[in-house]
Design a protein around this motif. Sequence first.
Motif, PDB file in Angstrom:
ATOM      1  N   GLY A   1      -3.641   0.702   4.322  1.00 58.36           N
ATOM      2  CA  GLY A   1      -4.061  -0.535   4.962  1.00 58.36           C
ATOM      3  C   GLY A   1      -4.405  -1.603   3.939  1.00 58.36           C
TER       4      GLY A   1
ATOM      5  N   GLN B   1      -6.540   5.966  11.921  1.00 57.62           N
ATOM      6  CA  GLN B   1      -7.858   6.391  11.427  1.00 57.62           C
ATOM      7  C   GLN B   1      -8.829   5.261  11.689  1.00 57.62           C
ATOM      8  OE1 GLN B   1      -5.905   4.848   9.403  1.00 57.62           O
ATOM      9  NE2 GLN B   1      -7.157   3.583   8.058  1.00 57.62           N
TER      10      GLN B   1
ATOM     11  N   ARG C   1      -2.451  -3.269   2.370  1.00 58.85           N
ATOM     12  CA  ARG C   1      -1.520  -4.378   2.511  1.00 58.85           C
ATOM     13  C   ARG C   1      -2.195  -5.610   3.118  1.00 58.85           C
ATOM     14  NH1 ARG C   1       2.420  -1.614   6.929  1.00 58.85           N
ATOM     15  NH2 ARG C   1       2.202   0.052   5.368  1.00 58.85           N
ATOM     16  N   HIS C   2      -3.293  -5.394   3.834  1.00 56.86           N
ATOM     17  CA  HIS C   2      -3.955  -6.510   4.505  1.00 56.86           C
ATOM     18  C   HIS C   2      -4.963  -7.251   3.625  1.00 56.86           C
ATOM     19  CE1 HIS C   2      -2.283  -5.680   8.462  1.00 56.86           C
ATOM     20  NE2 HIS C   2      -2.398  -4.411   8.158  1.00 56.86           N
TER      21      HIS C   2
ATOM     22  N   THR D   1       4.939  -1.921  10.237  1.00 56.56           N
ATOM     23  CA  THR D   1       4.980  -3.239   9.605  1.00 56.56           C
ATOM     24  C   THR D   1       3.592  -3.866   9.506  1.00 56.56           C
ATOM     25  OG1 THR D   1       5.367  -4.252  11.754  1.00 56.56           O
ATOM     26  CG2 THR D   1       7.302  -3.704  10.445  1.00 56.56           C
ATOM     27  N   GLY D   2       2.719  -3.543  10.449  1.00 52.89           N
ATOM     28  CA  GLY D   2       1.390  -4.153  10.456  1.00 52.89           C
ATOM     29  C   GLY D   2       0.336  -3.201   9.918  1.00 52.89           C
ATOM     30  N   VAL D   3      -0.601  -2.813  10.772  1.00 55.03           N
ATOM     31  CA  VAL D   3      -1.733  -1.994  10.341  1.00 55.03           C
ATOM     32  C   VAL D   3      -1.317  -0.536  10.208  1.00 55.03           C
ATOM     33  CG1 VAL D   3      -4.082  -1.288  10.899  1.00 55.03           C
ATOM     34  CG2 VAL D   3      -3.291  -3.560  11.551  1.00 55.03           C
ATOM     35  N   PRO D   4      -1.329   0.040   9.011  1.00 50.83           N
ATOM     36  CA  PRO D   4      -0.946   1.454   8.859  1.00 50.83           C
ATOM     37  C   PRO D   4      -2.158   2.378   9.009  1.00 50.83           C
ATOM     38  CG  PRO D   4      -1.255   0.509   6.710  1.00 50.83           C
ATOM     39  CD  PRO D   4      -1.614  -0.588   7.714  1.00 50.83           C
ATOM     40  N   GLY D   5      -1.943   3.663   8.834  1.00 51.43           N
ATOM     41  CA  GLY D   5      -3.003   4.657   8.914  1.00 51.43           C
ATOM     42  C   GLY D   5      -2.705   5.714   9.961  1.00 51.43           C
TER      43      GLY D   5
ATOM     44  N   VAL E   1       2.700  -9.577   5.224  1.00 59.25           N
ATOM     45  CA  VAL E   1       2.462  -8.745   6.414  1.00 59.25           C
ATOM     46  C   VAL E   1       2.894  -9.545   7.628  1.00 59.25           C
ATOM     47  CG1 VAL E   1       0.722  -7.670   7.877  1.00 59.25           C
ATOM     48  CG2 VAL E   1       0.547  -7.477   5.388  1.00 59.25           C
ATOM     49  N   PRO E   2       3.698  -9.083   8.556  1.00 61.48           N
ATOM     50  CA  PRO E   2       4.225  -7.715   8.572  1.00 61.48           C
ATOM     51  C   PRO E   2       5.172  -7.461   7.410  1.00 61.48           C
ATOM     52  CG  PRO E   2       5.201  -9.049  10.324  1.00 61.48           C
ATOM     53  CD  PRO E   2       4.080  -9.840   9.758  1.00 61.48           C
TER      54      PRO E   2
ATOM     55  N   ARG F   1      -0.791   8.030   9.667  1.00 63.35           N
ATOM     56  CA  ARG F   1      -0.649   9.329   9.005  1.00 63.35           C
ATOM     57  C   ARG F   1      -1.834  10.236   9.298  1.00 63.35           C
ATOM     58  NH1 ARG F   1      -1.008   7.135   2.860  1.00 63.35           N
ATOM     59  NH2 ARG F   1       0.494   5.685   3.805  1.00 63.35           N
TER      60      ARG F   1
ATOM     61  N   LEU G   1      -9.483  -2.791   2.307  1.00 64.08           N
ATOM     62  CA  LEU G   1      -8.826  -2.212   3.464  1.00 64.08           C
ATOM     63  C   LEU G   1      -9.076  -3.088   4.683  1.00 64.08           C
ATOM     64  CD1 LEU G   1      -7.542   0.710   3.537  1.00 64.08           C
ATOM     65  CD2 LEU G   1      -9.585   1.383   4.754  1.00 64.08           C
ATOM     66  N   GLN G   2      -8.134  -3.099   5.594  1.00 63.91           N
ATOM     67  CA  GLN G   2      -8.421  -3.801   6.842  1.00 63.91           C
ATOM     68  C   GLN G   2      -9.488  -3.011   7.587  1.00 63.91           C
ATOM     69  OE1 GLN G   2      -6.120  -1.586   6.855  1.00 63.91           O
ATOM     70  NE2 GLN G   2      -6.118  -0.555   8.830  1.00 63.91           N
TER      71      GLN G   2
ATOM     72  N   ASP H   1       0.809  -1.221   0.000  1.00 67.31           N
ATOM     73  CA  ASP H   1       0.000   0.000   0.000  1.00 67.31           C
ATOM     74  C   ASP H   1       0.839   1.266   0.000  1.00 67.31           C
ATOM     75  OD1 ASP H   1       0.847  -0.096   2.652  1.00 67.31           O
ATOM     76  OD2 ASP H   1      -1.147  -0.478   3.469  1.00 67.31           O
TER      77      ASP H   1
END
Lengths: 339, 339, 339, 339, 339, 339
Positions: free
Chosen positions: C48, E305, C50-51, E44-48, C100-101, E50, C304-305, C40
């Motif tokens: 997100g 988010q 990536r999930h 590495t895991g859940v982003p957002g 992921v990770p 930002r 999205l996750q 992503d």
Amino acid sequence: MMNAAIRPGAGVLGLPATDIGAVVSGAVVADAVIMGLPFDAGVTGVPGQRHGPEIFRGLSPSHDWSLDDSGVLGGLIDPLTGGPVLSGCRVFDLGDLGGVPIDPRVERNAYYRALTTLTQQLAKTSAIPLFIGGDHSVSAPIAAGLAAEHGPVHVVCFDAHCDFSTRPMPALADITHGDFLGHLFQAGVVTGCELYGVRTYLPASCGPLPDNLRCAYEYGFAEPSKVPDDYRDHGSSRAHGGEDNCEEGRPTYLSIDLDVIDPTEFPATGHPEAGGYRLRELLAAVQHVCRTRRVVAVDIVEALQDDRENRATSATISALVMRCLRTLLESDQGRVRTQ
Amino acid sequence: MMNAAIRPGAGVLGLPATDIGAVVSGAVVADAVIMGLPFDAGVTGVPGQRHGPEIFRGLSPSHDWSLDDSGVLGGLIDPLTGGPVLSGCRVFDLGDLGGVPIDPRVERNAYYRALTTLTQQLAKTSAIPLFIGGDHSVSAPIAAGLAAEHGPVHVVCFDAHCDFSTRPMPALADITHGDFLGHLFQAGVVTGCELYGVRTYLPASCGPLPDNLRCAYEYGFAEPSKVPDDYRDHGSSRAHGGEDNCEEGRPTYLSIDLDVIDPTEFPATGHPEAGGYRLRELLAAVQHVCRTRRVVAVDIVEALQDDRENRATSATISALVMRCLRTLLESDQGRVRTQ
Amino acid sequence: MMNAAIRPGAGVLGLPATDIGAVVSGAVVADAVIMGLPFDAGVTGVPGQRHGPEIFRGLSPSHDWSLDDSGVLGGLIDPLTGGPVLSGCRVFDLGDLGGVPIDPRVERNAYYRALTTLTQQLAKTSAIPLFIGGDHSVSAPIAAGLAAEHGPVHVVCFDAHCDFSTRPMPALADITHGDFLGHLFQAGVVTGCELYGVRTYLPASCGPLPDNLRCAYEYGFAEPSKVPDDYRDHGSSRAHGGEDNCEEGRPTYLSIDLDVIDPTEFPATGHPEAGGYRLRELLAAVQHVCRTRRVVAVDIVEALQDDRENRATSATISALVMRCLRTLLESDQGRVRTQ
Amino acid sequence: MMNAAIRPGAGVLGLPATDIGAVVSGAVVADAVIMGLPFDAGVTGVPGQRHGPEIFRGLSPSHDWSLDDSGVLGGLIDPLTGGPVLSGCRVFDLGDLGGVPIDPRVERNAYYRALTTLTQQLAKTSAIPLFIGGDHSVSAPIAAGLAAEHGPVHVVCFDAHCDFSTRPMPALADITHGDFLGHLFQAGVVTGCELYGVRTYLPASCGPLPDNLRCAYEYGFAEPSKVPDDYRDHGSSRAHGGEDNCEEGRPTYLSIDLDVIDPTEFPATGHPEAGGYRLRELLAAVQHVCRTRRVVAVDIVEALQDDRENRATSATISALVMRCLRTLLESDQGRVRTQ
Amino acid sequence: MMNAAIRPGAGVLGLPATDIGAVVSGAVVADAVIMGLPFDAGVTGVPGQRHGPEIFRGLSPSHDWSLDDSGVLGGLIDPLTGGPVLSGCRVFDLGDLGGVPIDPRVERNAYYRALTTLTQQLAKTSAIPLFIGGDHSVSAPIAAGLAAEHGPVHVVCFDAHCDFSTRPMPALADITHGDFLGHLFQAGVVTGCELYGVRTYLPASCGPLPDNLRCAYEYGFAEPSKVPDDYRDHGSSRAHGGEDNCEEGRPTYLSIDLDVIDPTEFPATGHPEAGGYRLRELLAAVQHVCRTRRVVAVDIVEALQDDRENRATSATISALVMRCLRTLLESDQGRVRTQ
Amino acid sequence: MMNAAIRPGAGVLGLPATDIGAVVSGAVVADAVIMGLPFDAGVTGVPGQRHGPEIFRGLSPSHDWSLDDSGVLGGLIDPLTGGPVLSGCRVFDLGDLGGVPIDPRVERNAYYRALTTLTQQLAKTSAIPLFIGGDHSVSAPIAAGLAAEHGPVHVVCFDAHCDFSTRPMPALADITHGDFLGHLFQAGVVTGCELYGVRTYLPASCGPLPDNLRCAYEYGFAEPSKVPDDYRDHGSSRAHGGEDNCEEGRPTYLSIDLDVIDPTEFPATGHPEAGGYRLRELLAAVQHVCRTRRVVAVDIVEALQDDRENRATSATISALVMRCLRTLLESDQGRVRTQ
């Protein structure tokens, strides 16, 4: 070479798995075992507790344990101490008794009987069993199985409700998840029961409560010697023998109904009651029980499927299981053991 | 003076309530009756369908019907027509068979048997029964009860799944909510089944499907005469008699598994499948079935308890019940009736 | 004996898994392959994506396929036809590119380059690749890889947004997930693009749109011969050769941005836009594309996750993947193939 | 130099803002104006409609319009056409009448009176007003204001409910949001009303419905000449004059109660009714009304505050506002205008 | 006359805004500054993450401060004391470093370098910076910038996880948000670290933990002199100088990973862990740190988010920012300052 | 024979219901009465508090009380003590003042006046009234009614906000739910107010706070004699008489704004503030107030409708009501009573 009966990493929490037969036969020696009970045929209200083990297995953290050939654990650090976690302990996942999808053609009495037998078999081994429910009625056949081996047990229960009634229920088939303690008292399977976290009322028809059934909201963290004399007296007079006729030595069954936790932290239960424990409070109380009593079995029951909350459900059960295991098994926890 | 057996406004949707005995004995004459089936012991996966009737009753709109002394309805206007709603019709709520909290000590076979008997009794009266489930396995004892009176029935079913299997299941006790149609075919209780809304696969071991079990995603809105000849032939050869050996005259059992609706509109079901019907589409199809077939009973099943969605659940069931009642009972709907 | 490179049941949807090397080398012959792209880094807004592959893998239904030694599928019945599902087809899960990770130390250009190379390798085999994103920017390196083998491709895209801009973006490193089509046009990788489901505006600075970029809300279900002449002309003049210079014969890349679906059915996306497609509409349109065009690759991106919606996310992707596979591979679908 | 009364980009949707005084005085010439009505004192059940304008303003997309000195719009491309959006049109946000936090000391009659006056002032200008509610009772003072200038108006209303009653309500102060149409008919403010999307019943005491109040579920997309004669006759006989005595020429007030949309797409309303419109269906119907009738004012009402749904609420209102504006103002829409 | 570089009310919480240049150059003198870091490329895991600053800015309460010409605050009463809030203090919002939509073409190393530079510049002024993340990896470049001015700093961190590893990571480019402390120790940027709220395990490969990295669940509220001698010794021996070689005088960097809070109070984070702090407990601990240590910078990171939880996210960050500001800046808080 | 004015089991919590006239006239003697106030016309922000009583009634647990002929309660056991609950007490539900759907034509001043009158009538009886709001502005007319009978009262209030302002508000019509305390002080209706749980600021224009308005976050559990002298002095000098001029003897009005609870436990309120009380903390504090003060009336206000949270809302109000009733009425609670 790894014991062929052991499947490394195949269990919940990344633990090794094995079969119950291997433990009962002595092919695998265990300090503790985990078993799922996907069962909810004892429920009168909201069902779905059959999914408890599935949720715990599906979403629990999978730790990177190392394992020696006989299944002894290693490989995890606890940052709080800098030291190892469950190092040297032997803990196995035995899978579930039954499974989801369940077969609705199996009657609930058959399930209870199988569970009693299985518990008695495990009680003959060195392993402390941790059962993951399922509805709270499973505690009755478990207690029956424990008593068949240990004699009548003492019950320490965390629960928002007092699952008791004085209506006659001579057989396991007579219980529901909301009154099973009545059967245990009537059947002489227990010497007494402490209930913590209770915050609901009972109709007068359910009473009067027996003297050796004690309810409290707060868990007192009292050392056993601090227990009021009258209670100790009541209890000990009904204890099954001399060598463990004080509470701390008595074989104790720890039963955790997850609805003791506040619904905001653990909403996925059938009969949520406002004003409950925080998980942290429950963890501390459970740790104290495991340290100061001679715990011979544990159950964690009444988790419900709920799409939104599965992750919290699994995290909560995982935290409770790890706290029980560490307190019961790590050598420096000073817990009560039989000589 | 109001018939003493009638309780005005005491039923769901503000309808009058009465007891099943009053209807069966003829003390109260009904055109249709509504009965709840709080039962989920036929479920293999996510349970909780026992709460379906409770949710429908608790949250449905309570209309301001007027009632004459024998329970004939009036008092509502439909703004779409400016005309009355169910005016002149006699519709009663008969309550539930069992209730929540349920008694886990009642075995499921006993429940099935009671439901078969009750259905047969109702089938002898002028009343078309609408059953509110409960899990889908209740359709099997209902069909058995209908067949005991009407002879083998035709089934029109809306369902995301094809609840069929070829494994032997000679007794009602052998079914689950996911394969009960197999029993109905094996027991000769049905002459055929149309399934609409199916969108899942079956393992090969469940097949092959019988010729008179027909699955489709779309409901075709075809007039009966448009049904392909080969199907009609298959069907009619197994019909129980001469006067209604074409499909429109054959006694038909309409079964609505709510999971046929898209999960975004009806999420509170145990096995949601993406890509389903809109409620509006289902209402139109159900109306067409009620208009063009000789419907002798209806069920609406598989609603699950879910805190978030109870209101949607109740609204959906309410809309389906009202659509069925109006199409079946209002005189200008031109539906198929026996003379 | 089972081909050693094949791992039965180890892939998503219960499909067999294998390694990309086995497919590229010819050790395993495939009709279609599935690959996850947990990426992503092309996202400007809510990340997100990536999930996506993780959710698809974790919650998709696991079908009970049978498998012959070379991995040919069998074992499923479609109740709608009574016939088999993907019987005789060879479909493999190749796992993910990355995982992921994720490792944040891998730069996005390196990822794009690896994806281009991998796509080109797959394009040389008999397998149609289905990529599960990840963010929409992955379509650019995939298209580049396809064009390296097939020459410039035609793109059919379902998307709520027109991911286009006229700003100069000569390199893959210049794209974002919101304007990557600009790069594809500038780089001559595509002969044209049809976008369906668009329902947002663009700032004037993004335009003007090229003639061979066509946006529509509705998917017209037109047969290729019904495409307006001027568009066909525009398109064919830029096609890379004679033998497939009509649209149906042109190698076509089908790209499905899940935000084309209405947010009420598919909320788990970063830039939801009200008023979108139903899943059923999208499935029908995708089926028509797969039947009438020469599809050489598919992607499904921008999931999205979101804890609440993972199950819907997985069900939606599963339905799209199965529809693509069945339409592209089952022999009676009459889809466009090369000679 | 920019007209000093115009504040570029300060309005909802990135539109320019100005004051109502500037529009009424002619200092700013507008084709359409948007005004918020944060009011819910006409609600009997679930309130909170006061937050509608706030939600619309706070979360709507902010487009990058360009503006000439008199506020003429430009700068947006519609990818569906490749052409401009509202180019050459003059649309201003006039802010709200009142605001949140509201002052509970202002009585609702005072609010209604102010709204009637304001509407009449706007009706004298070239601007078509779009009002964003607020509860549905605001339609009554708006209609009164329109009628004061245009004479009695025709109402086209999208609504899940038939907001009508025959109880006497001579004054604006007598209405609620659930029966305000009764006042409009009694006061002679309207010549007739078409209601689309109705799916609830009325108690008999609310009727009978007048002939020129017509309810339907589906919006028929009929051209005006297709309207049944008897309705046309009824309508025209009460029209206020000769020059616009056919429906298409009659001044028409378009009122959109957002509960006409299905609760799965628009849950944030006080009285959701299952089985409603999709947003896309509503957009098409609204576009048809704007094209074929002489629309003199629009309202969009009954959005409720709800933390979960604000984004959907704003997106839905935004889509409706843009569709109305483009159909009413873009020159190629062929809509009905007065000469 | 108001300092031209100051924009009253334009900042978060209703604070005045200014540019970083104005603070660095001395044109605006500040006691504290707030800066957003919309960055999540270290995840590495859940982003957002930002979106953290955007959510904080969008939904925080906007207080009605008064301001004198140099930006000194006034105008708020604290009902708990009856006295003023931050009266006489100079606090400015400096905006964000970068912004959403982010430009995916900016590499993360460039971001880290810019942040180090900016932090060093601020460290030369009188202003204590409060950074709002963004992911936790931003703490590494901030610490580097602080150390460049102050010498190695002490870190007090609230975090559910121990973000540490012994793998070599010589450059900032080598970190992730889950192990960045390893880099800080290896690079000699910190003299030690206290971590509070830790409730997860580490794989053995991450250890052993250095002596001057201390993890605890509870924050002890001990006065510095109560810190065990061995820790003090370890710490001071690595301190960079004599004048602040006791902990309370050492420049301290306070880093708050919001996942230290219980997921029921703060669910919008990427790696929630059951059993965390209540916000109230965290506020009290943070206040104690600010009072008893020489805090030179603060960060609040790892907000994600999440549509449902934005309001709670913003309220939580707002409460933490106000508590830090008041404890650090109000004259009667008796906090540790350098002379 | 049961007193004809008493309707057993018809009230909330399974309590008996009666009419206010019966209590005021003495036909029914009560120790406490419960009354709903479905009113939200004092709200400036998010309304919907009118639904508070409806939610409390609809979802509260219905206890199986026994009743003697004069309405004296029995029948419930508290497992914590083994003893009875409210045994011998007379508690009645008086229904609501007004109802939902509300009539928007009733002005709020009329509602306030009716509430003042009703409160004064009840204050003349032996019954302690518990009012369930409704918005917080209802406390003003209640206090006025109490003062008309008891003289000026002391207020103990749990609230996240300090609902105070110094702007002139001579009449009840001048208040809002956010500043009504200002009116009570200006009108001389109260002798002082303690506010607990406050965690927000006020603009300077609202102040300065009077000396006898005291805000705190924590409830101190101090015995009355521990209250600081200066406060006691201030208070007593304004007390209305000699015999109860110390705080514990003064007639005290306990007002509970539910937003004092943390939003994670009680989200369904209009202005949630992070960092609040746990329900358990509030229950303990409320119990202490009821034990140590001479409480003459209680209100529980500001519950909002919210589909997701109704069950939590009802459970919370139920717990508070039961705690107040038991502490105020059970004879062994040692609470402060007059003479």
